[in-house]
Design a protein around this motif. Structure first.
Motif, mmCIF file in Angstrom:
data_model
loop_
_atom_site.group_PDB
_atom_site.id
_atom_site.type_symbol
_atom_site.label_atom_id
_atom_site.label_comp_id
_atom_site.label_asym_id
_atom_site.label_seq_id
_atom_site.Cartn_x
_atom_site.Cartn_y
_atom_site.Cartn_z
ATOM 1 N N THR A 192 13.673 12.461 -7.330
ATOM 2 C CA THR A 192 12.577 11.501 -7.174
ATOM 3 C C THR A 192 12.879 10.198 -7.903
ATOM 4 O O THR A 192 12.634 9.104 -7.369
ATOM 5 C CB THR A 192 11.261 12.094 -7.720
ATOM 6 O OG1 THR A 192 10.910 13.230 -6.934
ATOM 7 C CG2 THR A 192 10.133 11.071 -7.652
ATOM 8 N N VAL A 193 13.414 10.293 -9.118
ATOM 9 C CA VAL A 193 13.774 9.090 -9.880
ATOM 10 C C VAL A 193 14.833 8.291 -9.128
ATOM 11 O O VAL A 193 14.761 7.061 -9.036
ATOM 12 C CB VAL A 193 14.289 9.479 -11.285
ATOM 13 C CG1 VAL A 193 14.870 8.252 -11.997
ATOM 14 C CG2 VAL A 193 13.165 10.069 -12.116
ATOM 15 N N VAL A 194 15.812 8.993 -8.572
ATOM 16 C CA VAL A 194 16.895 8.335 -7.834
ATOM 17 C C VAL A 194 16.358 7.606 -6.610
ATOM 18 O O VAL A 194 16.668 6.433 -6.367
ATOM 19 C CB VAL A 194 17.960 9.376 -7.407
ATOM 20 C CG1 VAL A 194 18.883 8.793 -6.353
ATOM 21 C CG2 VAL A 194 18.770 9.818 -8.623
ATOM 22 N N THR A 195 15.548 8.296 -5.817
ATOM 23 C CA THR A 195 15.060 7.721 -4.556
ATOM 24 C C THR A 195 13.989 6.660 -4.776
ATOM 25 O O THR A 195 13.901 5.693 -4.010
ATOM 26 C CB THR A 195 14.497 8.829 -3.643
ATOM 27 O OG1 THR A 195 13.497 9.568 -4.350
ATOM 28 C CG2 THR A 195 15.603 9.776 -3.217
ATOM 29 N N VAL B 88 7.523 13.712 -11.684
ATOM 30 C CA VAL B 88 8.046 13.602 -13.054
ATOM 31 C C VAL B 88 7.380 14.637 -13.960
ATOM 32 O O VAL B 88 8.037 15.283 -14.794
ATOM 33 C CB VAL B 88 7.845 12.179 -13.605
ATOM 34 C CG1 VAL B 88 8.196 12.124 -15.101
ATOM 35 C CG2 VAL B 88 8.717 11.188 -12.835
ATOM 36 N N LEU B 89 6.068 14.793 -13.818
ATOM 37 C CA LEU B 89 5.355 15.793 -14.613
ATOM 38 C C LEU B 89 5.851 17.205 -14.300
ATOM 39 O O LEU B 89 6.017 18.032 -15.204
ATOM 40 C CB LEU B 89 3.844 15.697 -14.351
ATOM 41 C CG LEU B 89 3.148 14.441 -14.883
ATOM 42 C CD1 LEU B 89 1.683 14.422 -14.464
ATOM 43 C CD2 LEU B 89 3.265 14.356 -16.400
ATOM 44 N N PRO C 22 1.538 7.756 -7.383
ATOM 45 C CA PRO C 22 1.005 9.034 -7.895
ATOM 46 C C PRO C 22 1.917 10.225 -7.599
ATOM 47 O O PRO C 22 2.035 11.135 -8.425
ATOM 48 C CB PRO C 22 -0.329 9.182 -7.147
ATOM 49 C CG PRO C 22 -0.705 7.801 -6.764
ATOM 50 C CD PRO C 22 0.580 7.108 -6.468
ATOM 51 N N LEU C 23 2.576 10.197 -6.433
ATOM 52 C CA LEU C 23 3.496 11.285 -6.086
ATOM 53 C C LEU C 23 4.690 11.306 -7.020
ATOM 54 O O LEU C 23 5.156 12.369 -7.424
ATOM 55 C CB LEU C 23 3.952 11.141 -4.629
ATOM 56 C CG LEU C 23 2.875 11.364 -3.559
ATOM 57 C CD1 LEU C 23 3.444 11.096 -2.171
ATOM 58 C CD2 LEU C 23 2.325 12.784 -3.651
ATOM 59 N N LEU D 2 0.824 -1.206 0.000
ATOM 60 C CA LEU D 2 0.000 0.000 0.000
ATOM 61 C C LEU D 2 0.856 1.253 0.000
ATOM 62 O O LEU D 2 0.555 2.236 -0.665
ATOM 63 C CB LEU D 2 -0.919 -0.008 1.224
ATOM 64 C CG LEU D 2 -2.033 -1.066 1.233
ATOM 65 C CD1 LEU D 2 -2.793 -1.029 2.557
ATOM 66 C CD2 LEU D 2 -2.972 -0.880 0.052
ATOM 67 N N THR D 3 1.965 1.195 0.759
ATOM 68 C CA THR D 3 2.872 2.339 0.814
ATOM 69 C C THR D 3 3.481 2.616 -0.549
ATOM 70 O O THR D 3 3.538 3.749 -1.012
ATOM 71 C CB THR D 3 4.000 2.074 1.841
ATOM 72 O OG1 THR D 3 3.408 1.804 3.098
ATOM 73 C CG2 THR D 3 4.912 3.281 1.949
ATOM 74 N N CYS D 4 3.922 1.552 -1.211
ATOM 75 C CA CYS D 4 4.515 1.694 -2.549
ATOM 76 C C CYS D 4 3.485 2.228 -3.532
ATOM 77 O O CYS D 4 3.771 3.091 -4.347
ATOM 78 C CB CYS D 4 5.054 0.337 -3.008
ATOM 79 S SG CYS D 4 5.800 0.369 -4.639
#
Length: 342
Positions: free
Chosen positions: A219-222, A17-18, A11-12, A4-6
């Motif tokens: 964000t992509v990295v983490t 990314v957007l 969406p975040l 659920l966490t993943c």
């Protein structure tokens, strides 16, 4: 519960990314507005202060990389910033010059080789040796990088005195065209009513865009576990380089083939010395074994190969294909090395 966490994070991540794409657009338009606002300045400088115009262009073309690198560093992802700097050099020489030469062979004036090409080669060697000596870049090293810009700017000023008036006019035209082409992929031309307002608005767009784009990279990295340096070398370097790529392709399409090389070299020198210098002063850093064994040699090899091609006075289509191939090979090696496939 972990599922659920993943799922909740997805969406975040998409939103980030957007926002990163929005940031990239702002970087592109901000670069366009800033350089367009500088066109009247270039016209004022004309043939009497060509050196000032050359320095101005180099600084403006390096702004996106500087802002993205500093933004990622301040958000505790320094390796992304270092990757952006090194990657942008490889992108400029391998991707941008390579593609431009494939489209149209690029003629290079002799004074560009002796003034800019030689200094870029020396700066690359010096930076590589300093960083790889003990795999660290201290604040003192950062100051040294910035100080190395002084002889470059002095050399530009001194060489300007030796240029004939015809060469000065051509150089001045190149400066104006670079500013006009930067960031433009298509669409309507910007009509400037007040260059100061446009310049400040462009700077604001660059600052906001760099922050959003840096946030997306982080964000992509983490979220995906991609190494910081790899993201910086690939996506991080490609994004801020779009204005330079746009300028080069516009120049080649309109017959200003040497512009794709001459201004790229100056931008590389400023990006390497100023951006890396500021980064080291803001936050000293160290490099890992992959950066020392793969990334740094790739930077040096691409730079040396480019310089050898320029010595002939023309970068042919074949040479452009070689540079482009070297860019692709360097990125492939980075991906394999960072994921432990080498």
């Amino acid at each position: 519960m972990p599922f659920l966490t993943c799922d909740a994070k997805l969406p975040l991540m998409i939103l980030e990314v957007l926002l990163g794409l929005v940031g990239l657009y702002l970087i592109l338009k901000g670069s366009e507005w800033v350089t367009d606002a500088a066109v009247p300045i270039a016209g004022y400088l004309n043939t009497t202060h060509v050196a000032v115009g050359l320095v101005l262009v180099s600084l403006l073309l390096s702004l996106p990389e500087l802002l993205v690198a500093i933004s990622t560093a301040l958000n505790n992802h320094l390796d992304i910033g270092v990757g952006v700097i090194i990657g942008s050099i490889i992108v400029n020489l391998g991707l941008i010059v390579g593609i431009s030469a494939i489209i149209r062979p690029l003629k290079i004036p002799r004074h560009v080789i002796t003034r800019d090409g030689v200094f870029m080669l020396i700066a690359t060697i010096v930076v590589t040796l300093i960083v790889l000596g003990d795999r660290t870049a201290t604040r003192r090293d950062g100051i040294v990088f910035l100080l190395l810009l002084i002889p470059y700017f002095v050399n530009i000023y001194e060489q300007e005195k030796t240029l004939a008036m015809k060469e000065r006019r051509k150089e001045s035209d190149m400066i104006t065209k670079t500013l006009q082409f930067t960031g433009k992929i298509g669409g309507a031309e910007l009509v400037i009513h007040d260059s100061r307002v446009i310049f400040l608005a462009g700077i604001a767009m660059l600052l906001i865009g760099a922050q959003l784009f840096a946030g997306a990279l982080i964000t992509v990295v983490t979220s995906l576990g991609v190494p910081d340096m790899l993201i910086g070398l690939t996506l991080g370097a490609l994004g801020p380089s779009i204005p330079t790529l746009a300028a080069a392709l516009q120049a080649v399409r309109r017959g200003y083939d040497e512009l794709a090389v001459s201004e790229t070299i100056g931008s590389n020198i400023v990006t390497l010395l100023m951006t890396l210098g500021i980064l080291a002063i803001v936050q000293p850093f160290s490099v890992d074994s992959i950066t020392a064994g793969v990334t740094a040699p790739a930077l040096l090899i691409v730079t040396v190969t480019f310089f050898v091609f320029t010595m002939k006075g023309t970068i042919s289509k074949w040479a452009g294909a070689v540079l482009f191939g070297m860019y692709l090979f360097a990125m492939a090696m980075e991906i394999l090395a960072r994921f432990g496939k080498l």
